[in-house]
Design an enzyme around this catalytic site. Sequence first.
Site, short mmCIF file in Angstrom:
data_model
loop_
_atom_site.label_atom_id
_atom_site.label_comp_id
_atom_site.label_asym_id
_atom_site.label_seq_id
_atom_site.Cartn_x
_atom_site.Cartn_y
_atom_site.Cartn_z
CG HIS A 14 -1.76 -1.07 1.30
ND1 HIS A 14 -2.32 -1.61 2.57
CD2 HIS A 14 -2.74 -1.53 0.25
CE1 HIS A 14 -3.11 -2.55 2.03
NE2 HIS A 14 -3.46 -2.76 0.50
CD GLU A 17 -0.73 0.26 4.74
OE1 GLU A 17 -0.29 -0.71 5.10
OE2 GLU A 17 -2.16 0.17 4.73
CG HIS A 109 0.63 -4.17 5.21
ND1 HIS A 109 -0.10 -3.53 4.38
CD2 HIS A 109 1.13 -5.16 4.83
CE1 HIS A 109 -0.21 -4.27 3.35
NE2 HIS A 109 0.83 -5.34 3.50
CD GLU A 160 -1.66 -3.67 9.17
OE1 GLU A 160 -1.47 -2.46 8.96
OE2 GLU A 160 -1.90 -4.42 8.54
#
Length: 293
Positions: A14, A17, A109, A160
């Site tokens: 992404h 990020e 992420h 994450e």
Amino acid sequence: MWPLSCVAVCGGTHGNEMSGIYLAKHWLRDPMELQRSSFAVTPFLGNPRAIEKCVRYVGQDLNRTFTTEFLSSTEAEDEPYEVVLAREINQTYGPKGSAQAFDFMFDLHNTTASMGTCLIVDSEESLLPMHIPCPIYLYKLPGEETYSINSVAKAGLALELGPQPQQVVRADLFSQMRDIIACALDFIELFNKGTVFPAFEIEAYKITGRMDYPCYPDGEISAMVHPKLQDKDFLPLNPRDPIFQTFSGEEILYEGNTTIYPAFINEAAYYEKKVAFVKMEKHMFSIPGLQRD
């Protein structure tokens, strides 16, 4: 399980990020800190066009594009950029499900939700990721095909970290992500050299579904995450607890019959899908011991 020889680390699946993006860029300039004696590590940027524009994606979410439907589709003139990119990544680091695929892939992420540090794994059957000591979120629903970028490798996980705003890099989370990857690579090195990791019990969170925002008849969101739920990722949400507050101030309660554990609460990237949070159950798993063959 055989020793690992080829490991990939992806930042920028992404494009907004930033921790993983700047780590991958740093490692592409100076990959030495990634290298270990028993296996090779390859850093790469997942979605270069999205990174250049500092957006999540250009045409469609790259991290939902690694299914058979997209990977086996024939090239079309008007197909989204990420579909073309997914096929290229699959050829470079896969092909998915093949003996030639990379042994492992880390996908980096950030989230705007207050999830702290979390490993996202497809299921509890992914033995090597389950042995890495970190809170674990099992993302694959029953019968669902794996769709994430790390699924092109034989095994993998997403790391994450949050909360961090989109389009921003925070030094503390950058350093934390860097340290976790170093520890994970050291873990693989120990595994390759014959270290025996014993069986153990672990608590992990397994997805059961998603909670959408309430909407007006025209489809516009009509409420926001309730203050009592905000920042309560991985904490119990009980029946009749407040989950939303309408813009006129009324409370909306959770109508489920059992306690759940929400995550990605008020995640900025999910507004386009009108998803308020992910619903999870907490389970205890017995993880077998791990040793190289």
